[in-house]
Design an enzyme around this catalytic site. Structure first.
Site, PDB file in Angstrom:
ATOM      1  N   ASP A  67       0.822  -1.216   0.000  1.00 17.41           N
ATOM      2  CA  ASP A  67       0.000   0.000   0.000  1.00 17.41           C
ATOM      3  C   ASP A  67       0.853   1.262   0.000  1.00 17.41           C
ATOM      4  OD1 ASP A  67       0.975  -0.370   2.559  1.00 17.41           O
ATOM      5  OD2 ASP A  67      -0.971  -0.620   3.505  1.00 17.41           O
ATOM      6  N   ASN A 135      -7.402  -2.417  14.553  1.00 15.81           N
ATOM      7  CA  ASN A 135      -8.778  -2.836  14.245  1.00 15.81           C
ATOM      8  C   ASN A 135      -8.815  -4.043  13.301  1.00 15.81           C
ATOM      9  OD1 ASN A 135      -7.873  -1.657  11.915  1.00 15.81           O
ATOM     10  ND2 ASN A 135      -9.529  -0.149  11.735  1.00 15.81           N
ATOM     11  N   HIS A 137      -7.139  -4.338  10.479  1.00 16.29           N
ATOM     12  CA  HIS A 137      -6.916  -4.079   9.049  1.00 16.29           C
ATOM     13  C   HIS A 137      -5.593  -4.684   8.589  1.00 16.29           C
ATOM     14  CE1 HIS A 137      -4.810  -0.136  10.191  1.00 16.29           C
ATOM     15  NE2 HIS A 137      -3.991  -0.604   9.282  1.00 16.29           N
ATOM     16  N   GLU A 142      -9.626  -1.555   5.437  1.00 13.99           N
ATOM     17  CA  GLU A 142     -10.168  -1.162   6.732  1.00 13.99           C
ATOM     18  C   GLU A 142     -11.379  -2.000   7.143  1.00 13.99           C
ATOM     19  OE1 GLU A 142      -8.899   0.619   8.891  1.00 13.99           O
ATOM     20  OE2 GLU A 142      -8.120   2.529   8.173  1.00 13.99           O
TER      21      GLU A 142
HETATM   22  C1  GLP Z   1      -0.480   0.654   8.546  1.00 12.90           C
HETATM   23  C2  GLP Z   1      -0.111  -0.234   7.367  1.00 12.90           C
HETATM   24  C3  GLP Z   1      -0.315  -1.695   7.683  1.00 12.90           C
HETATM   25  C4  GLP Z   1       0.304  -2.033   9.021  1.00 12.90           C
HETATM   26  C5  GLP Z   1      -0.377  -1.228  10.095  1.00 12.90           C
HETATM   27  C6  GLP Z   1       0.136  -1.545  11.490  1.00 12.90           C
HETATM   28  O1  GLP Z   1      -1.803   1.006   8.587  1.00 12.90           O
HETATM   29  N1  GLP Z   1      -0.858   0.106   6.201  1.00 12.90           N
HETATM   30  O2  GLP Z   1       0.284  -2.470   6.641  1.00 12.90           O
HETATM   31  O3  GLP Z   1       0.163  -3.410   9.281  1.00 12.90           O
HETATM   32  O4  GLP Z   1      -0.115   0.136   9.818  1.00 12.90           O
HETATM   33  O5  GLP Z   1       1.331  -0.872  11.718  1.00 12.90           O
HETATM   34  P1  GLP Z   1       2.270  -1.052  12.956  1.00 12.90           P
HETATM   35  O6  GLP Z   1       3.141  -2.219  12.628  1.00 12.90           O
HETATM   36  O7  GLP Z   1       3.047   0.227  13.011  1.00 12.90           O
HETATM   37  O8  GLP Z   1       1.434  -1.276  14.150  1.00 12.90           O
END
Ligand code: GLP
Length: 245
Positions: A67, A135, A137, A142
Site C-alpha cells: 500500500d 482494528n 486491518h 479497513e
Molecule cells: C499501517 C499499514 C499496515 C500495518 C499497520 C500496522 O496502517 N498500512 O500495513 O500493518 O499500519 O502498523 P504497525 O506495525 O506500526 O502497528
C-alpha cells in the site's frame, strides 16, 4: 493456520527473517510482498544484516508493497516508498528497478490499476508479509461492512489515522486516503506471514486465532480461508489473547 508463539518480539522478527532468507536462497528470483508500519522494521534490520554478512542475495528478488498513502510524494519521509528505501532497499543488494511501491500521486484509479497489474506480473507473490492494524486491518483494507478484492483507494478510519499519527508531526498531517492491495490480492500469495506484537493488537489477533469466524469488521480473519498462513506472535501477546496452543 500456523500460529507461531515466540519468546519475544525479537525472536518473532528472527523467525520471519529466517523464513524469508530460506525462501530467497531456495528461489533467488522469488517475488516478495512487503509491508510497512513499525512492526517489520527490526525484521528488515535482520535481513540487512544477513545480506551484508553474505548469507542471502537479493539481486534477483522482486518485491511489491501492499500500500501507499495518497497525496504525499515518494520523496516524503512518511511515504511508504521512502520507508522501504530507508529501512531496507538502500542497505541490501536489491535492484530497485525490481521493487514496486504504488504511487500515491496523480490519478488514483490509474495507480490502483497499475498496482493490481504488479500483483499478478510474473506470477503472484511467493510470500506476502503482513502487519496488522489495531482494528484488524491488513494493508489498508479497513474494518467495514464490505471489503474489496482488488487494488483500490481506501478512506482511512479514525482509528488508523490516530494510530499512524505517531509517525507524523501532527494528526492532521496523516493522509486520509490510501491506495492498497485488495483482500483477493493478499490471499493470492502462495504463503502469507503476519507478524504482530504489542497489546494494542490483542482484539485483532484474538479474532484471528481464537475461533473460525470470518468478519469484514476484522479483515485479518479472511486469512482463515488461506491454506498457508503463519501468524507470528510473541508470548506476551499470545497470553493477552488467551492463546494456549
Ligand atoms: C499501517 C499499514 C499496515 C500495518 C499497520 C500496522 O496502517 N498500512 O500495513 O500493518 O499500519 O502498523 P504497525 O506495525 O506500526 O502497528
Amino acid at each position: 493456520m500456523n500460529v507461531v508463539v515466540t519468546n519475544s518480539y525479537d525472536e518473532s522478527c528472527a523467525y520471519v527473517a529466517d523464513m524469508i532468507c530460506r525462501l530467497v536462497n531456495e528461489k533467488p528470483d522469488c517475488k516478495l510482498g512487503l509491508a510497512t508500519g513499525g512492526t517489520p522494521v527490526p525484521m528488515y534490520k535482520k535481513l540487512i544484516e544477513a545480506n551484508q554478512a553474505g548469507k542471502v542475495d537479493f539481486s534477483k528478488v522482486r518485491t511489491v508493497n501492499l500500500d501507499e498513502y495518497c497525496g504525499i510524494p515518494a520523496t516524503h519521509d512518511q511515504s511508504y516508498r521512502y520507508f522501504m528505501n530507508t529501512n531496507l532497499f538502500d542497505h541490501i543488494n536489491i535492484d530497485k528497478a525490481n521493487t514496486y511501491v504504488a504511487s500515491g500521486m496523480g490519478d488514483p484509479q490509474a495507480n490502483a490499476a497499475a498496482l493490481e497489474a504488479k500483483v499478478r506480473e510474473g506470477g503472484v507473490a511467493d510470500l506476502q508479509l503482513l502487519g496488522i492494524g489495531n482494528n484488524g486491518h491488513i494493508a489498508f483494507n479497513e474494518a467495514a461492512d464490505k471489503l474489496h478484492a482488488t487494488a483500490h483507494i481506501e478512506k482511512l478510519t479514525e482509528s488508523t489515522i490516530h494510530a499512524n499519527s505517531r509517525f507524523f508531526e501532527k494528526e492532521e498531517d496523516v493522509p486520509t486516503t490510501a491506495i492498497t492491495m485488495g483482500m483477493g490480492d493478499i490471499l493470492a500469495a502462495k504463503c502469507v506471514v503476519l507478524i504482530a506484537t504489542g497489546l494494542a493488537k490483542t482484539e485483532a489477533i484474538r479474532g484471528l486465532v481464537m475461533d473460525d469466524v470470518i468478519t469484514t469488521h476484522n479483515p485479518s480473519t479472511m486469512l482463515k480461508m488461506h491454506g498457508n498462513v503463519y501468524v507470528v506472535i510473541d508470548r506476551e501477546l499470545a497470553d493477552a489473547v488467551g492463546y494456549k496452543g
